[in-house]
Design a protein around this motif. Structure first.
Motif, mmCIF file in Angstrom:
data_model
loop_
_atom_site.group_PDB
_atom_site.id
_atom_site.type_symbol
_atom_site.label_atom_id
_atom_site.label_comp_id
_atom_site.label_asym_id
_atom_site.label_seq_id
_atom_site.Cartn_x
_atom_site.Cartn_y
_atom_site.Cartn_z
ATOM 1 N N CYS A 47 0.828 -1.213 0.000
ATOM 2 C CA CYS A 47 0.000 0.000 0.000
ATOM 3 C C CYS A 47 0.857 1.255 0.000
ATOM 4 O O CYS A 47 0.521 2.250 -0.668
ATOM 5 N N GLU A 48 1.957 1.234 0.752
ATOM 6 C CA GLU A 48 2.844 2.397 0.750
ATOM 7 C C GLU A 48 3.405 2.654 -0.647
ATOM 8 O O GLU A 48 3.566 3.810 -1.060
ATOM 9 N N GLN A 49 3.716 1.575 -1.378
ATOM 10 C CA GLN A 49 4.145 1.734 -2.771
ATOM 11 C C GLN A 49 3.031 2.419 -3.564
ATOM 12 O O GLN A 49 3.268 3.362 -4.328
ATOM 13 N N ALA A 50 1.803 1.928 -3.365
ATOM 14 C CA ALA A 50 0.659 2.458 -4.106
ATOM 15 C C ALA A 50 0.396 3.918 -3.758
ATOM 16 O O ALA A 50 0.150 4.748 -4.644
ATOM 17 N N PHE A 51 0.456 4.254 -2.474
ATOM 18 C CA PHE A 51 0.160 5.628 -2.065
ATOM 19 C C PHE A 51 1.183 6.599 -2.651
ATOM 20 O O PHE A 51 0.837 7.724 -3.016
ATOM 21 N N GLY A 52 2.432 6.169 -2.736
ATOM 22 C CA GLY A 52 3.448 7.020 -3.369
ATOM 23 C C GLY A 52 3.142 7.247 -4.836
ATOM 24 O O GLY A 52 3.283 8.376 -5.352
ATOM 25 N N GLN A 53 2.716 6.200 -5.529
ATOM 26 C CA GLN A 53 2.375 6.330 -6.945
ATOM 27 C C GLN A 53 1.144 7.204 -7.136
ATOM 28 O O GLN A 53 1.093 8.031 -8.058
ATOM 29 N N LEU A 54 0.170 7.053 -6.261
ATOM 30 C CA LEU A 54 -1.038 7.868 -6.357
ATOM 31 C C LEU A 54 -0.765 9.328 -6.045
ATOM 32 O O LEU A 54 -1.382 10.226 -6.639
ATOM 33 N N GLU A 55 0.166 9.583 -5.137
ATOM 34 C CA GLU A 55 0.517 10.964 -4.815
ATOM 35 C C GLU A 55 1.173 11.647 -6.016
ATOM 36 O O GLU A 55 0.905 12.826 -6.299
ATOM 37 N N GLN A 56 2.021 10.920 -6.731
ATOM 38 C CA GLN A 56 2.629 11.481 -7.938
ATOM 39 C C GLN A 56 1.559 11.805 -8.977
ATOM 40 O O GLN A 56 1.610 12.861 -9.633
ATOM 41 N N ARG A 57 0.600 10.891 -9.144
ATOM 42 C CA ARG A 57 -0.483 11.156 -10.091
ATOM 43 C C ARG A 57 -1.282 12.386 -9.668
ATOM 44 O O ARG A 57 -1.650 13.227 -10.504
ATOM 45 N N LYS A 58 -1.574 12.497 -8.367
ATOM 46 C CA LYS A 58 -2.367 13.618 -7.862
ATOM 47 C C LYS A 58 -1.713 14.951 -8.201
ATOM 48 O O LYS A 58 -2.381 15.893 -8.645
ATOM 49 N N LYS A 59 -0.411 15.030 -8.015
ATOM 50 C CA LYS A 59 0.301 16.271 -8.327
ATOM 51 C C LYS A 59 0.211 16.586 -9.820
ATOM 52 O O LYS A 59 0.056 17.751 -10.213
ATOM 53 N N MET A 60 0.299 15.559 -10.638
ATOM 54 C CA MET A 60 0.226 15.755 -12.087
ATOM 55 C C MET A 60 -1.153 16.266 -12.496
ATOM 56 O O MET A 60 -1.284 17.206 -13.288
ATOM 57 N N VAL A 61 -2.208 15.672 -11.922
ATOM 58 C CA VAL A 61 -3.564 16.060 -12.287
ATOM 59 C C VAL A 61 -3.887 17.463 -11.759
ATOM 60 O O VAL A 61 -4.566 18.250 -12.433
ATOM 61 N N GLN A 62 -3.399 17.786 -10.565
ATOM 62 C CA GLN A 62 -3.657 19.115 -10.002
ATOM 63 C C GLN A 62 -3.042 20.233 -10.843
ATOM 64 O O GLN A 62 -3.502 21.377 -10.780
ATOM 65 N N ALA A 63 -2.039 19.894 -11.631
ATOM 66 C CA ALA A 63 -1.387 20.905 -12.473
ATOM 67 C C ALA A 63 -2.145 21.168 -13.769
ATOM 68 O O ALA A 63 -1.811 22.101 -14.507
ATOM 69 N N LEU A 64 -3.176 20.360 -14.068
ATOM 70 C CA LEU A 64 -3.936 20.532 -15.309
ATOM 71 C C LEU A 64 -4.890 21.711 -15.173
ATOM 72 O O LEU A 64 -5.627 21.810 -14.190
ATOM 73 N N ARG A 65 -4.894 22.564 -16.149
ATOM 74 C CA ARG A 65 -5.717 23.771 -16.078
ATOM 75 C C ARG A 65 -6.622 23.933 -17.303
ATOM 76 O O ARG A 65 -7.823 24.102 -17.176
ATOM 77 N N THR A 66 -6.039 23.892 -18.465
ATOM 78 C CA THR A 66 -6.746 24.277 -19.678
ATOM 79 C C THR A 66 -7.333 23.067 -20.401
ATOM 80 O O THR A 66 -7.041 21.915 -20.078
ATOM 81 N N GLN A 67 -8.149 23.380 -21.407
ATOM 82 C CA GLN A 67 -8.693 22.321 -22.255
ATOM 83 C C GLN A 67 -7.569 21.522 -22.900
ATOM 84 O O GLN A 67 -7.630 20.286 -22.965
#
Length: 707
Positions: A47-67
């Protein structure tokens, strides 16, 4: 009598106390109250492996702004989803056959089957309004994990309401359900009469062994169901939707993400976030696992976001096994994608205060959603409509398509797929090449030896028994026993048994015999064994024969195999031994289901000079050669490895280090004959010894050959 009984009871009491104390000597964790609650250490580590991977994805998605940002993300997600599912087969003729028709109360039903792959029969029923026979909007209905599939009363309630409201509905049986049950009870079958999740996971694990994501077959059936609908002149190809609950929610979410012909989608009681799923019910059965999904930077929200701006409704309940909190998080994230693409109104969510179930409120919201987005207006009221009897909806005379048509199963498809892809030959390759392949496939990361905690010493006849905790590669410790002889010959044996250290550590056990012969003997519990044996995963739906396939699935999601974790643990133990003794080499013994783990670790650990593998699996491939394989061997498999290497290749690559194989079995736990062993392991010679037995005397004799 009393004066006689009391001394007897006292003696018995003292005897029991001595026995309990002896047993306690073999357990390390109870002394350390802080570390004692570690039975779920392996799952938490994954799970710790998974949470680290999900955190990286979260940062990537939070940076999305435009169409443009979201459209680029969609392109990447489509590619990664296809990688996770694997390459879809070529489309072959459907060869549909209608086997019967029903008509009642303004509803017609055509019972049929088609071939989503050659001889891979999909049983289904096409429900249509009796009067209207052209330009119909259509819904593909995916069934949840119930043996009757779409024949169950709760699913018919939805299906028949859609038909009354002017929709055509194509409902099909998932593999392992309805008329596609593969493991019917027959004499001599150990694994039969399985519940639907195990009908998916038992052959699904074999599919993963062969490097094929079983979800591919599930979504492919859905794609071919759409293909069938488009052959029907009654159906409007521009107005196709998909829905389904639970396991059907999974399939409908997959199909909606992967097939652009799906105009509107309403997955029910499934969508959440992996963060919340892993913290609650854990990974689910085989078809709900996409290979490397989390390692690829994906989450379940991507199944919705990749569809934008096409209409999607999330159908949820507050007490669902799939976390409501995660569903709300997913919805909030997906709204950003739909808003950026100018279609915020095309994403909806309905929730009802209920458990994992279909409710009237949610059904009516789903009817209204499809009525709006498939342009079929009318009342969304949920009507009470008498269901057809399950037997009436059977497509085949026997009620089982395999009995009736003798078609392909997941097992037979896996066999064909594996035989069509020959393993890459390592002949002529260096051991360094194989090491790179092993690292890439297992998810291995080189560990660093950390804290070691001494936990006491106990005298025994002719030797001392020392206890340690050795920091593992995650936030947990490995319990270790060290047998130290009074008269040491200066050689150390690392003895790893998949059943744990306790058996070998008993008085008169194998460790006792080795230490009496002058060997230092180190007995650890690796993760998943002994004091680190796994507690049941919460909500784990694929436990079979006391083996949690769900745990193995977690490693597939994260690309951190259980083998890699144990490889790292074995390396840490080897470093621990070297630090304590000052020696440069040790001998290792792997016993039982951990044989592949120890073999993999030895390839990457030059300090292991000699290796004995006892009573273990001979090849990974044998697991897909046996329909009735034993699940206990699966957690020590590297998914998809057989397309690159198998266990005999690892043994060959260890030359000139000495290897002894004894008591080798196949995937069904049956002994492998000497002639078959010699065929599988042609490198027999000075480097390799083969034996049909794994007796202690033979082990001592083999160890005694060391110079």
């Amino acid at each position: 009598m009393k004066p006689v009984i009391l001394p007897i009871l006292l003696c018995i009491s003292l005897g029991l106390t001595t026995f309990v104390r002896a047993q306690d000597d073999l357990a390390v964790l109870p002394y350390w109250k802080y570390y004692h609650g570690q039975p779920g250490a392996l799952y938490r580590h994954l799970c710790e492996q998974a949470f680290g991977q999900l955190e990286q994805r979260k940062k990537m998605v939070q940076a999305l702004r435009t169409q443009q940002d979201w459209q680029k993300r969609q392109t990447v997600v489509r590619q990664k989803l296809q990688e996770a599912f694997g390459t879809f087969p070529e489309k072959t003729p459907l060869n549909p056959v209608v086997t019967g028709k029903l008509e009642r109360d303004g509803i017609t039903v055509e019972k049929l089957y088609f071939e989503s792959l050659p001889k891979y029969y999909v049983t289904a029923a096409l429900f249509m309004p009796a009067g209207k026979r052209e330009n119909l909007p259509a819904i593909v209905f995916c069934s949840g994990h119930g043996a009757p599939a779409f024949r169950s009363g709760v699913y018919q309630q939805m299906i028949l309401n859609y038909v009354k409201k002017g929709f055509a509905v194509l409902a099909f049986d998932p593999i392992g359900q309805g008329e596609r049950i593969q493991y019917e009870k027959t004499e001599g079958r150990r694994f039969a009469g399985l519940k639907p999740t195990l009908e998916h996971s038992y052959p699904g694990a074999q599919s993963f062994v062969a490097g094929v994501t079983p979800a591919m077959y599930f979504v492919w059936d859905g794609i071919r169901a759409v293909d069938y609908l488009l052959t029907r002149p009654e159906i409007d190809a521009t107005r196709i939707g998909v829905t389904g609950r639970s396991g059907g929610g999974t399939q409908s979410a997959y199909l909606a993400a992967m097939d652009p012909r799906i105009r509107a989608a309403a997955p029910e009681c499934y969508l959440t976030t992996y963060d919340k799923l892993l913290r609650s019910n854990g990974p689910q059965d085989a078809e709900q696992i996409l290979t490397g999904m989390l390692a690829k930077g994906l989450d379940l929200g991507d199944l919705v976001e990749v569809r934008a701006p096409r209409p999607t409704l999330m159908v949820t309940t507050t007490r669902d096994m799939f976390s409501m909190d995660g569903a709300r998080e997913l919805f909030d994230e997906a709204k950003k994608a739909y808003k950026a693409l100018g279609a915020e109104s095309n994403l909806g969510m309905v929730e009802d205060d209920a458990p994992h179930a279909s409710t009237q409120k949610n059904r009516e919201a789903t009817y209204a959603f499809f009525q709006k987005h498939l342009n079929n207006p009318g009342s969304s009221a949920d009507e009470k409509i008498p269901a057809f009897r399950a037997e009436e909806l059977n497509v085949t005379p026997t009620g089982n398509v395999f009995a009736a048509l003798k078609g392909e199963t997941l097992f037979s498809l896996t066999q064909k797929r594996a035989s069509a892809v020959a393993p890459q030959s390592i002949a002529g390759n260096s051991s360094q090449t194989l090491v790179k392949q092993v690292i890439a496939l297992t998810g291995y990361t080189p560990p660093t030896l950390g804290e070691v905690i001494f936990s006491g010493k106990f005298p025994r006849d002719g030797y001392d028994l020392e206890r340690y905790l050795v920091k593992g590669p995650g936030a947990y410790y490995l319990p270790v026993l060290w047998f130290k002889p009074e008269k040491s010959i200066g050689k150390t044996v690392l003895y790893i048994d998949s059943k744990g250290k306790a058996g070998a550590a008993q008085k008169g056990g194998v460790a006792d015999q080795l230490v009496q012969a002058g060997y230092d003997v180190v007995l650890p519990d690796l993760s998943g064994a002994g004091e680190l044996a796994q507690a049941d995963l919460p909500g784990g739906d694929s436990e079979l024969d006391s083996t949690s396939l769900n745990l193995w699935f977690a490693g597939i999601l994260t690309r951190k195999s259980l083998v890699a974790v144990r490889m790292e643990e074995i390396q840490l133990l080897t470093e621990f031994i070297k630090r304590k003794t000052g020696t440069t080499t040790v001998s290792a013994v792997g016993v039982g289901t951990f044989v592949p783990d120890v073999l993999h670790a030895t390839l990457l650990t030059p300090a292991i000079g000699r290796l004995a593998l006892l009573n273990g699996l001979g090849t990974y491939r044998s697991l897909i050669e046996q329909e009735q394989y034993l699940p206990r061997y699966v957690p020590s498999v590297v998914a998809g490895a057989i397309n690159t290497y198998d266990l005999p290749d690892l043994v060959a690559a260890l030359a000139p280090r000495s290897v002894w194989l004894a008591g080798v079995v196949n995937g069904a736990g049956q002994p492998v004959s000497t002639s078959e062993l010699e065929r599988l392991y042609p490198s027999k010679g000075k480097h390799l010894s083969l034996s049909s037995t794994a007796e202690r005397a033979a082990l001592l004799a083999w160890l005694g050959q060391e110079k």
